[in-house]
Structure formats: structure tokens, C-alpha cells
Design an enzyme around this catalytic site. Sequence first.
Site, short mmCIF file in Angstrom:
data_model
loop_
_atom_site.label_atom_id
_atom_site.label_comp_id
_atom_site.label_asym_id
_atom_site.label_seq_id
_atom_site.Cartn_x
_atom_site.Cartn_y
_atom_site.Cartn_z
N LYS A 57 0.96 -2.57 -4.96
CA LYS A 57 1.22 -2.62 -3.42
C LYS A 57 1.40 -3.92 -2.97
O LYS A 57 0.51 -4.92 -3.69
CB LYS A 57 0.09 -1.81 -2.73
CG LYS A 57 0.46 -1.73 -1.39
CD LYS A 57 -0.35 -0.86 -0.61
CE LYS A 57 -0.26 -0.56 0.78
NZ LYS A 57 -1.14 0.25 1.53
N SER A 64 0.79 3.60 4.12
CA SER A 64 1.58 2.20 4.00
C SER A 64 1.80 2.21 2.53
O SER A 64 2.70 1.25 2.42
CB SER A 64 0.70 1.28 4.56
OG SER A 64 -0.64 1.12 3.69
N SER A 73 -3.20 5.90 3.82
CA SER A 73 -2.24 4.95 3.27
C SER A 73 -2.04 5.16 1.78
O SER A 73 -0.74 5.03 1.14
CB SER A 73 -2.49 3.66 3.60
OG SER A 73 -2.47 3.31 4.79
#
Length: 714
Positions: A276, A351, A375
Site C-alpha cells: 500500500k 483505503s 481499510s
Amino acid sequence: MGIVAERLPREPCVSPDLGPLTFFSALEIRPPLDCQIQPLLLLPAAHEITKDPGNGTDASICQHRHKMNIDILCPIAAKVQLCPSVVNLEVNLVGYLDIYMLSPPVDWALLEGRDPTVPGTWMSYQEGILEVLQKLGQFLLSFLLALLVIVVGTYLLQKWAAKAQARAKIEDAQKRREVALKKMEAAIERLKQQAPKVDPEYVLSLSLRQLAHQLRQGSLSPESVLCIYMEKALKVHYELNCLTDYLEDCEAQLQELKKQPKEKRGLLYGVPVSLKDPYDYKGHDSTCGMAYFLGKPAEEDATIVKVLKSQGAVPFVKTNIPQTLLSIECSNPIFGETLHPQNPKKTPGGSTGGEGALLASGGSIIGFGTDTGGSIRIPSSFCGIYGIKPTGFRLSYNGINSAIKGKKSVITMAGPLAQDVDSLVLVFRLLVSEYMFQLDPTVPPMPFREEVYSSTQPLRIGYVETDGFTQPSPSMVRAVREVSKKLQAAGHQIIPFSIIRPEYMMIKLYMGGLYADGGETLLEKLRGDIIDPTMSSMISILRLPDFIKWLVSWVLRPVDTWTAKNFAALRGVGTPKNLWEQHVAVEEYQKEIMSNWRAQNLDVLLYPALGPAFDRGTTSKALDAASYMALFNSLNFPVGVVPVGTVTAQDEEELASYHGYYGDSRDKNFKKAIAGSLGLPIAVQCVALPWREELCLRFMKEVETLVHGKTEIE
């Protein structure tokens, strides 16, 4: 004749020869009607007072009882000529004149020391003063207006300059990504020339365990595997826009790995890994989707990245995120929006949306994300993959960027995402290693407890259909019901469980903890930035002055309690004392939940997972439903997501009659956001108490085995 006088008492004076005298203030003289008086401004440091010789009164009469005192702050000297009517004179400390006079008219022209033939009246003097004051007022007004123009102009100029700087940084970042992807394409061509030819479909079909085993044994070359995954990831990116960076030193790392003897190869030798965006990787930005972090490359790898590399893993790409990481969509002004791998009208979630889209499409075999309010779990649920959010700090968070650091009652965790539970277990085993404990001493030295994960004892499973805050979608309810029946049939006990005070948890504890500073930390980093549409409504509210937030909350309280409480929560806690009280409130709530849990002697909890995937652009209006995920960030419980099926036509039909618990705009927005999801993944959450990740993973494996028939692959 000159007179040296002392201070005159502040009461009417009586002369034995002249009788009572009348008191006036020289700055604003209000004489008897029969006196022709003009204003008298005396600003002397000393005065000479002379008697009119035409008056038979000796000056000693004025000194009979009192001597006159002239005690002035102003340094200007003046000479005062007194007419026969004026007997005594005093100028006090604040600079005004007290006059004691008899009632007969006074020739003030003489008193003012000017030619009596020159006209002079009280009105003309007053007009002069007014003119001076008017000019002074005009000057002050002009000065204030000029100052206001300068301040506003400076503010607008600074705002324009900040936005121009942000745009320039964003354009540079976009160009860097284009260059990086071109390098990735070139690397693929080089690797194709170097690596043995292997069927890509075969490599992509392997589980992580199978792939890692073949790489360690040498039956697959690291170059071939990296080339295949790079090519697949690039193809997925051009369809979904899920990559933010190419980690070009992966080739050099691969060459170093090949020098290792077979017996020293790590568990993830040659395995491509995706990260990420906020994971630090030396020489690369960790942007969080914000211009603020652009041009600030990491000086070293994050702790988790170091541990992965020590086990032979090869990080090769970074993946997309929403601006600030505080959205359940995946869009930012730098890299744009990531699409759902099965339906471009839907979002992959946030996210960790880039990871979700890439993993679900086969462009990566293992990825790493973060979780502040779902997330990791929301993209796992939306995209049909597996993910786990551990207890806070079971895994190191060093070297992972965040838009809001310092919060304590809402804990952000790092965790893996994968295509099956076995992959999560493999990665978790190697992460909770002695090497991680050495790199980050704040991580508790708790190695993986094999006996807990491998236990076959029946579980006492708490069962929850709804959090009582947002009515679950038909597919969410069906998912937990079907799984609970399978678990019960397999010999596990199912015990109903309920969540206490969900609204209090969501607003007071979660929102109050996430924005305890009223959003100031976030807004500081967003100054001058371009705001993504998915974040605009929240940022606009945070930017309101505190008084306006309070006023809106107060006005809406009788008609819309939820919105009113939201505005109140977004004001922040206000004082350190209130912050401590908020922390205590979270601790007390956690204790209450755990007390109820233990009272029923539960091992784990089966809980709905938010789903199915939302339409793009709708999440900000249906964010309340994220309560199903945010709860466990406030509680700090480990929780994983297991996909258990897809949305059916029956689910869509039942959704048509969905009204929610309140029938208000929030329920309507949730219904609208998830409509049209036929065939999209649905999932459940598997929850355990803090520090029991092994039990959580075991429960996830039980669900996976019962639903999909998967067993552990050696």
C-alpha cells in the site's frame, strides 16, 4: 501680576469679597445662558495670570482662602489674560481646566489672548474640532480598509501560491509515475529475455504456499515469477488504475537473492509482494494521496518491509489509496480513482483499495495494507479477498505514513491481504519473528502460537446479525445466517450476541477519537491541496469555524439528532482533560464489551461485513454503515474478513423493500449505494479478543473450509 497657585479644592469656592463662584469644566464648558463663553483649551506647563487693572480688586483676594494650582502634563507654555469676571483658575492632572467665575458675561476674546476685533464664536470652534475629528475618522477608516485589503490580498495570494505549488508537485508526481511504469515495461522485456519460459496461467494459479515452495526448491526461477506478476499487475493497472509506483530495485534485489545458498533461502524467497502507498520504501514517496507528502522520499524501508525482505520477498509495486486514507473509496488528486475489478461503476473500497483491486485481479499474490476504520477489511469484502486487521502493535507500524498521527483511542494497524487464509497464516508466522522484535522493541515479543491455530476443539461462537445502528443489507444478513448454520452443523456452538450502545460508540468514541483535534492536524496537511470530490464534504465541515459547528449542532438537535451529534463530534474534544476523558470512555466501553463476551464464555464472534460494493461517489453519503467495521478499531480487537458468496437476485429483490431503521436520508443513501450489485462478493467478519490473532485465523480457516471446501495445502 504673576500668581503662583496651589491646587484648588474640587468644590465651589467662596471669596469673602466676591461671593460664591460657579464651577465649569474648560473642555466642555456649560456656562449660564447670560455668559458669552467660548471653549478654552489650556495646555501650558506654567501660566502667568494677570489682574485687570480696571477692577479694584487686589489679586490677594483670590488668595484669601485658596491659592491656584496649575499642574499640567503638556509641555507647551501659554499666557492667559483674565477678564475682571474671572477670579480663580485651576488646570488639573488630566489636562482640563476648571474655572470659577461670577455670573456676569466674560470677554473671552481677551481670555483667549487674541484681538477682540477678530470674530470668534463657540460654534466656529466646535466646527473646527468636528472637522479635525472627521478627518481623523476618515484617515482611520481608510487605514483600516487598506489594511483589510492587504490582509485579504495576502491571504488570497498565499492560497493561490499554495495551490500552484500543490499542482506543480502533483504534475511532477504524475510524470514520475509515467516514467516508473515505462521502466516497469522495460524491465518486463529484459526479464523475458533472461528468464526461462513458463506458462503464466500456471504460475498465477498457484497459491502462496505452492509458489513459495517451488521457488525455494528451484523448480521455478525468481525472474520468471517476477516477470509474470509484473506483466499481470501492469495489465490490471491499465484497466483499473491501481498502481502508484514501480519499485525498480526489485531486479537488483532478485540478483542478490540468487546468490544465497538454497538452505538459507527465506520462506518467501523470490515471492513478489505489493505494498500500500503509505509503506515507506527507501527512495520513494509515501504520499497518502496528498500533495503535502510529495517530494519527500523515505530514507529507509518500513520495519515490515525489512522483515519481508529478510525472508526473501521482493516488493515490486505500490498501490493506490484515497486522499488522507480516511475514505472507503479509492480516489485522490494525484493518481486518480481505482475501479472495482468486476464492475467499473463500483468502488473497490478504501483505503487499501488499490491492493484489493490488484489482488482480486491476480496482479499480486500477497499485499500489505493499513486499517483505521475498515481499510483492510472493506476492500477485502468488496473485492472478494481475505484480509486481517491485527491487534494494535502486534505488528510493527514503524515506517508507515499517516495523515493523522498521535491518535490513541482509534488505533491504526498494519496487516496483510491475500487470496486465501493459508497465505495470511504463512505471512503472519514470519512477521511475528525475533527479527521484527529486534527492529522494533515496542512490538510485544509474541511468536506465532501454533497450538492455538492448529486446535480442533469446537468453538463457542457469538452470533451478530446487526450492530443496531445501521440495518444490514439483505446479502449481509444472509451471509452470517448461512455461515452460522454451517458452523453449527460442524459441531460449533452458536450463541446470540449484541453490541451495546452502537450510536455512542460510533459518534462519541470513534468519530470523537479520530477527530479529537477538530481536524486541525488533517487540515494543516491539506492547506493548498486540491481536495478530491470523495473527501470534499468532510473537509468542508472540518474547515468550518468551531462556533459554526456548535451552532449547526444546536440548531439541528431537535430535528436531526444524528447530524447534530456528528457536528458536535467534529468540533474535537477541546481540552487535554476532555481528551483523557475520551480515552477513559473508550477503555470503559471496551471493558464492558469484553465483560459481556466472557459472561457468555465466547471464543470468537461471527459478525457482518459491510457490503456489497458501493457505487462510486456515494460513500460520503452512506458512511454511517461503516460502523460495522469501525467498531473493532475502537475496541482494538483482531478481526479478519472471509468471502462467503455473491449477491443473488433474491438479495436484490429484498433490497427493493429496504427502509433501514430510521427511513431517513442515510438509510436511503445506503440502499442506493449498494443497489445493482448482482454477482458481487459478500463476506463475513471473524473476531477475537485482543492478542488472539492465531484464534482469529483459526476461525477464518474454519469458515473458509466450510464455505469453500479449502483445506490447508502443504
